[in-house]
Design an enzyme around this catalytic site. Structure first.
Site, PDB file in Angstrom:
ATOM      1  N   PRO A   9      -7.253  -0.008 -11.022  1.00  0.00           N
ATOM      2  CA  PRO A   9      -7.591   0.134 -12.486  1.00  0.00           C
ATOM      3  C   PRO A   9      -9.132   0.254 -12.745  1.00  0.00           C
ATOM      4  O   PRO A   9      -9.529   0.778 -13.703  1.00  0.00           O
ATOM      5  CB  PRO A   9      -6.909  -1.066 -13.149  1.00  0.00           C
ATOM      6  CG  PRO A   9      -5.699  -1.439 -12.396  1.00  0.00           C
ATOM      7  CD  PRO A   9      -6.378  -1.178 -10.897  1.00  0.00           C
ATOM      8  N   GLU A  15      -3.285  -9.183  -5.623  1.00  0.00           N
ATOM      9  CA  GLU A  15      -4.390  -8.916  -6.318  1.00  0.00           C
ATOM     10  C   GLU A  15      -5.490  -8.104  -5.854  1.00  0.00           C
ATOM     11  O   GLU A  15      -6.605  -7.959  -6.198  1.00  0.00           O
ATOM     12  CB  GLU A  15      -4.957 -10.379  -6.688  1.00  0.00           C
ATOM     13  CG  GLU A  15      -4.087 -11.485  -6.762  1.00  0.00           C
ATOM     14  CD  GLU A  15      -3.259 -11.174  -7.857  1.00  0.00           C
ATOM     15  OE1 GLU A  15      -3.461 -10.755  -9.020  1.00  0.00           O
ATOM     16  OE2 GLU A  15      -2.074 -11.335  -7.652  1.00  0.00           O
ATOM     17  N   ARG A  47      -1.488  20.442  -5.215  1.00  0.00           N
ATOM     18  CA  ARG A  47      -1.759  21.637  -5.906  1.00  0.00           C
ATOM     19  C   ARG A  47      -2.655  22.768  -5.775  1.00  0.00           C
ATOM     20  O   ARG A  47      -2.640  23.863  -6.133  1.00  0.00           O
ATOM     21  CB  ARG A  47      -1.247  21.556  -7.438  1.00  0.00           C
ATOM     22  CG  ARG A  47      -0.139  20.742  -7.609  1.00  0.00           C
ATOM     23  CD  ARG A  47       0.145  20.288  -9.077  1.00  0.00           C
ATOM     24  NE  ARG A  47       0.499  21.755 -10.072  1.00  0.00           N
ATOM     25  CZ  ARG A  47      -0.456  22.007 -10.713  1.00  0.00           C
ATOM     26  NH1 ARG A  47      -1.570  21.769 -10.821  1.00  0.00           N
ATOM     27  NH2 ARG A  47      -0.043  23.266 -11.368  1.00  0.00           N
ATOM     28  N   ASP A  98      -3.755  27.043 -14.529  1.00  0.00           N
ATOM     29  CA  ASP A  98      -3.084  26.392 -15.571  1.00  0.00           C
ATOM     30  C   ASP A  98      -3.856  25.491 -16.391  1.00  0.00           C
ATOM     31  O   ASP A  98      -5.281  25.424 -16.433  1.00  0.00           O
ATOM     32  CB  ASP A  98      -2.112  25.213 -14.665  1.00  0.00           C
ATOM     33  CG  ASP A  98      -2.804  24.299 -14.156  1.00  0.00           C
ATOM     34  OD1 ASP A  98      -2.346  22.982 -14.277  1.00  0.00           O
ATOM     35  OD2 ASP A  98      -3.740  24.361 -13.387  1.00  0.00           O
TER      36      ASP A  98
HETATM   37  N1  4GX Z   1      -4.399   3.388 -11.131  1.00  0.00           N
HETATM   38  N2  4GX Z   1      -2.866  -0.876  -9.499  1.00  0.00           N
HETATM   39  C1  4GX Z   1      -3.433  -1.242  -7.129  1.00  0.00           C
HETATM   40  C2  4GX Z   1      -3.517  -3.577  -6.418  1.00  0.00           C
HETATM   41  C3  4GX Z   1      -4.982  -3.522  -6.214  1.00  0.00           C
HETATM   42  C4  4GX Z   1      -5.669  -4.395  -6.918  1.00  0.00           C
HETATM   43  C5  4GX Z   1      -7.211  -4.138  -6.742  1.00  0.00           C
HETATM   44  C6  4GX Z   1      -6.608  -2.663  -4.659  1.00  0.00           C
HETATM   45  C7  4GX Z   1      -7.751  -3.379  -5.461  1.00  0.00           C
HETATM   46  C8  4GX Z   1      -3.662   1.397 -10.581  1.00  0.00           C
HETATM   47  C9  4GX Z   1      -3.839   2.256 -11.825  1.00  0.00           C
HETATM   48  C10 4GX Z   1      -3.062  -0.044 -10.671  1.00  0.00           C
HETATM   49  C11 4GX Z   1      -2.548  -2.234  -9.641  1.00  0.00           C
HETATM   50  C12 4GX Z   1      -2.681  -0.436  -8.189  1.00  0.00           C
HETATM   51  C13 4GX Z   1      -3.263  -3.286  -8.596  1.00  0.00           C
HETATM   52  N3  4GX Z   1      -5.362  -2.768  -5.059  1.00  0.00           N
HETATM   53  N4  4GX Z   1      -4.224   1.714  -9.254  1.00  0.00           N
HETATM   54  N5  4GX Z   1      -3.168  -2.853  -7.265  1.00  0.00           N
HETATM   55  N6  4GX Z   1      -3.547   1.973 -12.810  1.00  0.00           N
HETATM   56  O1  4GX Z   1      -2.607  -0.467 -11.622  1.00  0.00           O
HETATM   57  O2  4GX Z   1      -4.702   2.838  -9.788  1.00  0.00           O
END
Ligand code: 4GX
Length: 249
Positions: free
Chosen positions: A89, A116, A154, A169
């Protein structure tokens, strides 16, 4: 052929989505290859541990750096120029534009985190780019990696039929799509817009453009700031804004 390497603790998540439909066909045609790797294969000890408790205390587990470093080093012996991508995120918003740019790479390595996430030193030294697929929290990076592979694929020449190209698109000109209809001409009392049955291709094209502009303005006004608009488009938009109260959507 574009190579997607995926490092994950749960390779099974990827199997069916990559076998079906357009991605499955693209793999069969050798336009792309997705190689799934279990991170546990690079872990050590009887339990092949890939995670540990966080320094400083707190909830949850953090993925250990050494298995990830070994895995990436191994994968890069085969695709030395591959870019390592992390899904989180905290990453840059993944977009049509990013998908298009990443499709030009020879290889991509998707590092999928659970728990985490990763030890910070992994991001600092082993990761080339971090992406987010949206402002929500998932249980792991696997679904974001699938979303990205789908959107990137794509743009690989030959993956889409010639009838619908990724450049043609909606997001390419920055506008949402116009509404589509098929038979029957009347469904549950709702008729298909008359213009679409008219056979007048000029009128149809103008109506569709107007619908794209109307929808984008109503649903995603933020997109209009960056859209490629002609003088005619701007005239249509000004007209729509004047008559908005009359036309319902
Ligand atoms: N868009 N997540 C990854 C575990 C994590 C945390 C920190 C690496 C570093 C998400 C999203 C997402 C939740 C994927 C935490 N991995 N990833 N995960 N929204 O929510 O890409």
């Amino acid at each position: 052929m574009m190579i997607f390497d995926v490092l994950t603790l749960f390779p099974g998540i990827f199997v069916s989505p990559l076998q079906e439909s357009i991605l499955g066909r693209a793999a069969k045609q050798q336009l792309l290859q997705v190689r799934l790797h279990n991170l546990r294969d690079w872990a050590e000890g009887k339990h092949q541990t890939t995670d540990d408790t966080p320094y400083g205390g707190g909830d949850g587990m953090v993925m250990k750096p050494e298995p990830i470093a070994r895995a990436i080093a191994d994968l890069k012996t085969r695709t030395p120029r591959a870019k390592v991508l992390l899904m989180t995120p905290q990453g840059a918003p993944f977009s049509h534009q990013a998908a298009c740019e990443l499709a030009a790479e020879e290889g991509l390595i998707f590092l999928c985190g659970r728990y985490e996430g990763f030890d910070e030193r992994v991001r600092q030294t082993l990761v080339d780019a971090e992406y987010s697929i949206g402002d929500f929290v998932l249980t792991g990076g696997e679904l974001p990696a699938l979303v990205m592979i789908d959107a990137i694929a794509r743009f690989i020449p030959g993956v889409l039929g010639c009838s619908d190209s990724a450049e043609a698109d909606s997001f390419s000109d920055g506008l949402l799509e116009y509404p589509q209809y098929t038979r029957p001409a009347v469904f549950n009392g709702m008729a298909v817009p008359e213009v679409l049955l008219s056979g007048d291709h000029g009128r149809i094209a103008r109506w569709r453009r107007e619908q794209q502009l109307l929808r984008t303005w109503r649903r995603r006004p933020d997109l209009l700031k960056r859209a490629e608009l002609s003088d005619e488009d701007i005239r249509i938009l000004e007209q729509l804004q004047r008559t908005d109260s009359e036309s319902g959507e």
